[in-house]
Write a protein that holds these residues in place. Structure first.
Motif, PDB file in Angstrom:
ATOM      1  N   ASP A 208      10.928  36.591  52.664  1.00 23.02           N
ATOM      2  CA  ASP A 208      12.208  35.865  52.585  1.00 23.02           C
ATOM      3  C   ASP A 208      12.876  35.618  53.931  1.00 23.02           C
ATOM      4  N   VAL A 209      12.185  35.856  55.044  1.00 23.58           N
ATOM      5  CA  VAL A 209      12.830  35.635  56.336  1.00 23.58           C
ATOM      6  C   VAL A 209      12.993  34.145  56.609  1.00 23.58           C
ATOM      7  N   VAL A 210      14.091  33.793  57.257  1.00 28.84           N
ATOM      8  CA  VAL A 210      14.334  32.433  57.729  1.00 28.84           C
ATOM      9  C   VAL A 210      14.589  32.517  59.227  1.00 28.84           C
ATOM     10  N   TRP A 211      13.727  31.879  60.021  1.00 21.50           N
ATOM     11  CA  TRP A 211      13.898  31.862  61.471  1.00 21.50           C
ATOM     12  C   TRP A 211      14.838  30.735  61.871  1.00 21.50           C
ATOM     13  N   GLU A 212      15.610  30.945  62.905  1.00 23.91           N
ATOM     14  CA  GLU A 212      16.538  29.915  63.351  1.00 23.91           C
ATOM     15  C   GLU A 212      15.824  28.675  63.867  1.00 23.91           C
ATOM     16  N   GLN A 213      14.598  28.853  64.336  1.00 24.81           N
ATOM     17  CA  GLN A 213      13.792  27.731  64.809  1.00 24.81           C
ATOM     18  C   GLN A 213      12.331  28.181  64.821  1.00 24.81           C
TER      19      GLN A 213
ATOM     20  N   TYR B   4      15.766  34.675  66.682  1.00 25.28           N
ATOM     21  CA  TYR B   4      16.275  35.468  65.564  1.00 25.28           C
ATOM     22  C   TYR B   4      15.849  34.901  64.219  1.00 25.28           C
ATOM     23  N   GLY B   5      15.696  35.820  63.270  1.00 18.24           N
ATOM     24  CA  GLY B   5      15.482  35.469  61.880  1.00 18.24           C
ATOM     25  C   GLY B   5      16.302  36.404  61.021  1.00 18.24           C
ATOM     26  N   VAL B   6      16.586  36.003  59.779  1.00 18.16           N
ATOM     27  CA  VAL B   6      17.385  36.835  58.885  1.00 18.16           C
ATOM     28  C   VAL B   6      16.799  36.752  57.482  1.00 18.16           C
ATOM     29  N   THR B   7      16.814  37.875  56.771  1.00 17.22           N
ATOM     30  CA  THR B   7      16.315  37.921  55.400  1.00 17.22           C
ATOM     31  C   THR B   7      17.471  37.752  54.423  1.00 17.22           C
ATOM     32  N   THR B   8      17.139  37.616  53.141  1.00 16.52           N
ATOM     33  CA  THR B   8      18.178  37.476  52.125  1.00 16.52           C
ATOM     34  C   THR B   8      19.004  38.749  51.980  1.00 16.52           C
ATOM     35  N   ALA B   9      18.478  39.873  52.444  1.00 19.78           N
ATOM     36  CA  ALA B   9      19.221  41.138  52.415  1.00 19.78           C
ATOM     37  C   ALA B   9      20.140  41.278  53.618  1.00 19.78           C
TER      38      ALA B   9
ATOM     39  N   VAL C   4      16.315  40.110  62.519  1.00 18.49           N
ATOM     40  CA  VAL C   4      15.146  40.440  63.338  1.00 18.49           C
ATOM     41  C   VAL C   4      15.221  39.632  64.626  1.00 18.49           C
ATOM     42  N   GLY C   5      15.035  40.304  65.759  1.00 17.31           N
ATOM     43  CA  GLY C   5      15.020  39.636  67.050  1.00 17.31           C
ATOM     44  C   GLY C   5      13.669  39.796  67.719  1.00 17.31           C
ATOM     45  N   LEU C   6      13.087  38.695  68.162  1.00 13.64           N
ATOM     46  CA  LEU C   6      11.818  38.752  68.890  1.00 13.64           C
ATOM     47  C   LEU C   6      12.079  38.539  70.378  1.00 13.64           C
TER      48      LEU C   6
END
Length: 246
Positions: A139-144, A156-161, A165-167
């Protein structure tokens, strides 16, 4: 610790290569599949974050040219990691993946739940990096779309919870290095060479030496563990690892 973890998880589907796992005072050690070590690492990670302890994982071949804590904390995410290219299907889909060779986990309830799910998956897959990325992919969505070797900023990416996450950028935390070594300005050099077995310690050590990323004396195994940790580290050092500062 690793030995006990290896026995708990049993023989894993993946990780056919064998590694030697030792406890303090154990000269011979025990040979276990590499996948067992990956699962044991996830078990230890879960124990610590569940106990409220933040954890920074760092592979032994992830050479610290400078202290990474500042950059890791400045990323201000629940999980912060170096970029990788495995699992390959997710690397093709996202552009890069989370590398467990240098990864930071904050002790938050949502991180604990994530690690629990990843540990369950790792026990089936036999690989912690595969497990973490597969659970994240649910369910992660990355900003790009993620860049890999060309990255110069944290993505950065963010999950529905609500788990962020930062790479870390590849120019400061390289996974792909030239034969000459890590790029100027690198903080942690975790150099990957295609075709080199993870269990071929001699070959990996030779490549680290050629890149100027090896600081141990050739006879470091024979150096007695006398005095405190700082004294011992000073005794086994040959030269300082090459500074990554420009």
């Amino acid at each position: 610790m690793w030995d006990g973890g290896a026995r708990r998880c049993g023989l894993c589907r993946k990780g056919a290569g064998l590694v030697t796992v030792k406890r303090a005072g154990d000269a011979a050690g025990v040979r276990v599949p590499l996948g067992n070590v990956f699962i044991a690492r996830m078990e230890v990670l879960h124990e610590y974050v569940a106990a409220g302890k933040n954890v920074l994982l760092s592979d032994i071949d992830a050479v610290w040219l400078n202290d990474p804590h500042g950059a890791v904390l400045a990323a201000n995410a629940d999980i912060v990691a170096q970029r990788g290219s495995y699992p390959k299907p997710l690397a093709a889909r996202w552009g890069a993946t989370l590398c467990m060779g240098l990864a930071y986990f904050r002790a938050k309830p949502k991180v604990v739940r994530f690690v629990e799910a990843a540990l369950e998956r790792a026990r089936a897959a036999g690989d912690d990096q595969e497990a973490v990325n597969e659970v994240l992919s649910r369910d992660v969505v990355w900003e790009q779309r993620l860049a890999f070797q060309d990255s110069t900023e944290v993505d950065y990416g963010v999950t529905t919870a609500g788990l962020w996450v930062g790479l870390l950028p590849h120019d400061r935390f390289p996974r792909v290095c030239s034969a000459a070594g890590a790029p100027s300005g690198a903080v942690v050099a975790h150099c990957f060479d295609r075709g080199v077995l993870k269990t071929d310690a001699a070959d990996r050590a030779a490549r680290a030496k050629a890149r100027g990323l090896w600081a141990l004396r050739d006879d470091w195994r024979e150096v007695p563990a006398a005095g405190g940790l700082a004294q011992y580290l000073g005794n086994v050092r040959r030269v300082a690892a090459r500074s990554g500062s420009s």
